[in-house]
Scaffold this motif. Structure first.
Motif, PDB file in Angstrom:
ATOM      1  N   SER A   1       0.974  -1.375  -0.098  1.00 51.31           N
ATOM      2  CA  SER A   1       0.023  -0.048   0.102  1.00 51.31           C
ATOM      3  C   SER A   1       0.991   1.234  -0.091  1.00 51.31           C
ATOM      4  O   SER A   1       2.009   1.209   0.360  1.00 51.31           O
ATOM      5  CB  SER A   1      -0.752  -0.113   1.190  1.00 51.31           C
ATOM      6  OG  SER A   1      -1.887  -1.150   1.015  1.00 51.31           O
ATOM      7  N   LYS A   2       0.257   2.358  -0.598  1.00 48.16           N
ATOM      8  CA  LYS A   2       1.056   3.519  -0.709  1.00 48.16           C
ATOM      9  C   LYS A   2       0.229   4.789  -0.257  1.00 48.16           C
ATOM     10  O   LYS A   2      -0.914   4.813  -0.612  1.00 48.16           O
ATOM     11  CB  LYS A   2       1.447   3.741  -2.181  1.00 48.16           C
ATOM     12  CG  LYS A   2       2.424   2.822  -2.663  1.00 48.16           C
ATOM     13  CD  LYS A   2       2.748   3.225  -4.184  1.00 48.16           C
ATOM     14  CE  LYS A   2       3.617   1.994  -4.783  1.00 48.16           C
ATOM     15  NZ  LYS A   2       4.847   1.433  -4.020  1.00 48.16           N
ATOM     16  N   ILE A   3       0.833   5.338   0.768  1.00 50.12           N
ATOM     17  CA  ILE A   3       0.198   6.370   1.565  1.00 50.12           C
ATOM     18  C   ILE A   3       0.968   7.815   1.283  1.00 50.12           C
ATOM     19  O   ILE A   3       2.014   7.792   1.567  1.00 50.12           O
ATOM     20  CB  ILE A   3       0.173   6.551   3.157  1.00 50.12           C
ATOM     21  CG1 ILE A   3      -0.677   5.404   3.450  1.00 50.12           C
ATOM     22  CG2 ILE A   3      -0.503   7.636   3.726  1.00 50.12           C
ATOM     23  CD1 ILE A   3      -0.106   3.983   3.702  1.00 50.12           C
ATOM     24  N   GLY A   4       0.228   8.750   0.592  1.00 51.65           N
ATOM     25  CA  GLY A   4       0.880   9.927   0.051  1.00 51.65           C
ATOM     26  C   GLY A   4       1.448  10.945   1.156  1.00 51.65           C
ATOM     27  O   GLY A   4       1.195  10.484   2.364  1.00 51.65           O
ATOM     28  N   ASP A   5       1.759  12.124   0.827  1.00 49.27           N
ATOM     29  CA  ASP A   5       2.064  12.999   1.644  1.00 49.27           C
ATOM     30  C   ASP A   5       0.922  13.653   2.261  1.00 49.27           C
ATOM     31  O   ASP A   5      -0.395  13.907   1.897  1.00 49.27           O
ATOM     32  CB  ASP A   5       2.794  14.185   0.879  1.00 49.27           C
ATOM     33  CG  ASP A   5       4.278  13.731   0.386  1.00 49.27           C
ATOM     34  OD1 ASP A   5       4.607  12.536   0.620  1.00 49.27           O
ATOM     35  OD2 ASP A   5       4.547  14.263  -0.545  1.00 49.27           O
ATOM     36  N   ASN A   6       1.270  14.127   3.661  1.00 43.26           N
ATOM     37  CA  ASN A   6       0.094  14.895   4.547  1.00 43.26           C
ATOM     38  C   ASN A   6      -0.955  14.203   4.676  1.00 43.26           C
ATOM     39  O   ASN A   6      -2.316  14.973   4.544  1.00 43.26           O
ATOM     40  CB  ASN A   6       0.170  16.220   3.839  1.00 43.26           C
ATOM     41  CG  ASN A   6       1.355  17.102   3.793  1.00 43.26           C
ATOM     42  OD1 ASN A   6       2.208  17.022   4.541  1.00 43.26           O
ATOM     43  ND2 ASN A   6       1.543  17.454   2.521  1.00 43.26           N
TER      44      ASN A   6
END
Length: 337
Positions: A289-294
């Motif tokens: 999984s990939k969690i973006g910025d902020n």
């Protein structure tokens, strides 16, 4: 004595009880604790107890489970004699009817006893003392309990299991459990109380609650030890990379991750990316999984391959964690209803 028992794992638990986590996989194959699957625990317990022949009866969809188990090599079950057997269960109601479809497996088996187990009990249990009690007390059926409650694990002789299968239409028994619970049954029923850590996972809430308990050192040490290891499919991943701005507390981080944000009291599976300025609290983030910025994630369960776009906010609660299904792309604020 150890080699005289056959293992049967009933992996036909209805997917609906596990919600979105079982939409595309057997509950037995649901990822757990950063690198394991739920089936790893009962399967490892059987192997550690000397069981060398294990039959798994899954219900569709079972591709993920088959991929995970493979030939059984990681559990030392890829052997010429006995080993791991995979019997997809037909669309029939009743455990005994499903076992009857593969009665030739039981007829060919040379073991004297059978351990019949569910697929979602998280524990590190030695089944040998239960078998010793079964034999010493001359039981017909032994039920394993935890805190006085059944955990849907039973020991019986192979000959009795065959009798239950053949006589199911006359007796009306659909499962081994039915024979145990019928007060008019002719069988001698014994019980074995297991006093260690055990959690039966039957719902999303059970899954989340048990996962969070893995962050408690005492409970973790009861489940994982060098003397009775929990085996799983081996995957080679590079070490996790932490940026200078990352901040991690009381969390479990698997290999192959890249952490640039904050992670607190959470479980992060392999090859997960956490972007800059993002905060993950009390959550479970599965593989790739990939969690973006902020981003902000609180009380969330992300299935595999989920993408959370920059600035997204996802919030659930401890009683009702927010579950995001596999492969989803989340672009904005989402909260559990």
């Amino acid at each position: 004595m150890k080699k005289s028992m056959l293992g049967v794992i009933d992996a036909t638990m209805p997917q609906g009880e596990m919600g979105a986590l079982a939409a595309h996989r057997s509950p037995a194959a649901i990822p757990f604790a950063g690198r394991y699957r739920l089936v790893d625990f009962v399967l490892s317990n059987m192997v550690n107890s000397g069981i060398q022949s294990v039959a798994i009866f899954p219900r569709s969809p079972y591709r993920s489970l088959m991929d995970h188990l493979g030939s059984g090599k990681d559990w030392d079950l890829n052997r010429k004699r006995d080993g791991l057997f995979f019997f997809p269960a037909p669309a029939k109601e009743g455990q005994l009817s499903r076992l009857a479809e593969h009665s030739d497996y039981f007829e060919r088996s040379e073991q004297n006893y059978v351990l019949v187990s569910n697929c979602t009990s998280v524990a590190n249990m030695d089944f040998v003392p239960a078998l010793e009690r079964f034999i010493s007390q001359k039981c017909d059926l032994l039920e394993i309990t935890h805190k006085g409650q059944s955990v849907c694990m039973y020991i019986l002789s192979l000959s009795l299991l065959m009798d239950l299968i053949k006589s199911r239409h006359e007796t009306g028994y659909q499962s081994v459990q039915d024979a145990v619970e019928n007060q008019q049954s002719p069988y001698t029923i014994c019980h074995y109380e297991y006093n260690g850590f055990l959690q039966r996972i039957k719902s999303i809430h059970d899954y989340y609650d048990t996962s969070m308990k893995m962050l408690e050192k005492e409970k973790w040490s009861q489940l994982f030890n060098e003397f009775q290891p929990i085996f799983t499919k081996v995957k080679d991943e590079p070490p996790t990379k932490y940026s200078n701005d990352s901040y991690v507390t009381n969390s479990m981080i698997a290999n192959g991750c890249s952490i640039e944000g904050e992670v607190n009291h959470s479980i992060i599976f392999r090859a997960v990316y956490v972007g800059k300025g993002s905060s993950i609290q009390n959550s479970i983030i599965m593989q790739k999984s990939k969690i973006g910025d902020n981003c902000i994630l609180e009380h969330v369960i992300l299935d595999k391959d989920v993408i959370v776009e920059d600035g997204a906010v996802l919030r659930g609660t401890a009683e009702e964690p927010l579950v995001v299904k596999k492969g989803s792309v989340v672009e904005s604020t989402v909260a559990s209803s």
